[in-house]
Write an enzyme that holds these catalytic residues in place. Sequence first.
Site, short mmCIF file in Angstrom:
data_model
loop_
_atom_site.label_atom_id
_atom_site.label_comp_id
_atom_site.label_asym_id
_atom_site.label_seq_id
_atom_site.Cartn_x
_atom_site.Cartn_y
_atom_site.Cartn_z
N ALA A 1 -13.59 48.63 -1.02
CA ALA A 1 -14.27 49.90 -1.31
C ALA A 1 -13.31 50.86 -2.03
CB ALA A 1 -14.80 50.54 -0.03
N ILE B 1 -18.31 44.42 1.58
CA ILE B 1 -17.36 45.39 0.99
C ILE B 1 -16.77 46.26 2.09
CG2 ILE B 1 -17.05 47.25 -0.69
CD1 ILE B 1 -19.07 45.98 -2.43
N HIS B 2 -15.59 45.86 2.53
CA HIS B 2 -14.89 46.59 3.58
C HIS B 2 -14.00 47.67 2.98
CE1 HIS B 2 -15.18 44.17 7.54
NE2 HIS B 2 -16.29 44.80 7.24
N ALA B 3 -13.17 48.25 3.84
CA ALA B 3 -12.35 49.39 3.40
C ALA B 3 -11.53 49.10 2.15
CB ALA B 3 -11.45 49.84 4.54
N ARG B 4 -10.84 47.98 2.14
CA ARG B 4 -9.93 47.72 1.02
C ARG B 4 -10.67 47.56 -0.31
NH1 ARG B 4 -4.78 44.49 2.22
NH2 ARG B 4 -6.22 43.40 3.55
#
Lengths: 289, 85
Positions: free
Chosen positions: B19, B14-17
């Site tokens: 998240a 779960i990366h920035a986008r």
Amino acid sequence: MLKGVGISDGIGLGKVVLLKNEEIKPEKVRIEDVELEKKILYNAIHLVEKETEELVNQLSGTEKEIIQAYLMILQDPTLVQSSIEIIKQEKCNAAYATEKGFNSIIQMFEEMDDPYMAARSRDIADMKKKVIAKILNKKEINLAQLPKDSILVTKELTTSDTAKLNLKNIAGIVTEIGGINSHMAIMARTYEIPAIVGIKQVMQLMSDNDFVAINGTTGEIFVNPSKEEYMKLERLKENLKLEKGQLEKYKSQLSVTKDGHHVEVLANIGNVKDIELVINNTAEGVRFI
Amino acid sequence: MKKERVIIENETGIHARPATEISKIAMKYPCDVFLLVNEKKINAKSPLMIMAAGIKTKTEVEILCDGEDEDKAIEELKNFIKNIS
């Protein structure tokens, strides 16, 4: 010659524009009126939010999504709350509380073992700087209107600063801080702008309007180069252009190894608009991260 | 209170986008929304905290929704998280 780490290939020739973004280190001041400091902090964050929203409206594609994510982080109550708690507990000024509160979150990200996430700590540091600048009422340079063929030289080119740049006018980027996963590095590679990081004390080594030639592949920087040095890099620039032209013929061919194994070459896209680049470069498909 | 377990299949976790997308969904609903990951309880309305949890691929995440519209919230989040790509 100076040597740093090349993070975006290519040769850049142009004039230095120094972007002075001095770090402001707010002093701790004891205050009586906690509510007032809270209001000052909320107000500053609100102003930065508004500016960021305006920026979002001017952008499109991947950049827009990146700045939108940036905006959401800025609006995250956890971020403000850490600073609000400090104002309440330590009875101190908003600028100092922002420094300390944001730093605790920056540190949390820096300590992550994922290099991509660790790089996000710089985005939060960027927000911190903007909020403190608003609290202390400091002005910023207009990045959208730099002269053509500018070589941008700065300690660190932040995510929001990168988004404001008119990239057409940027011939190269040189910074002290920055990594291969920073937003600046990603944008530089997408737009084929040569970029070099890791030059210590970079702001002292160059002056505004110095002529510089940079090699984003080797990390070499020539400040006010001799005629020979300049000619050499200009030739290299031409050669790279030719080389790229020659590679064009492979675009339409299938990617098959000598023993007949087909390897799919896909593109990583930010949004539907990027499809044009995918088609022009004949990728076999897309992936979306 | 509603609970659902999901496994993160997205290779990059779960990366920035994702998240920010998760917190956008969570914020649409009035109920409390938490993610339980590696024994940590994360407020899913905070993109920062989701990012800071550093959720990697193949990690099991438990979604907790408690309050008004908890059924709708958990359904939407479960579907989103399962299909992050």
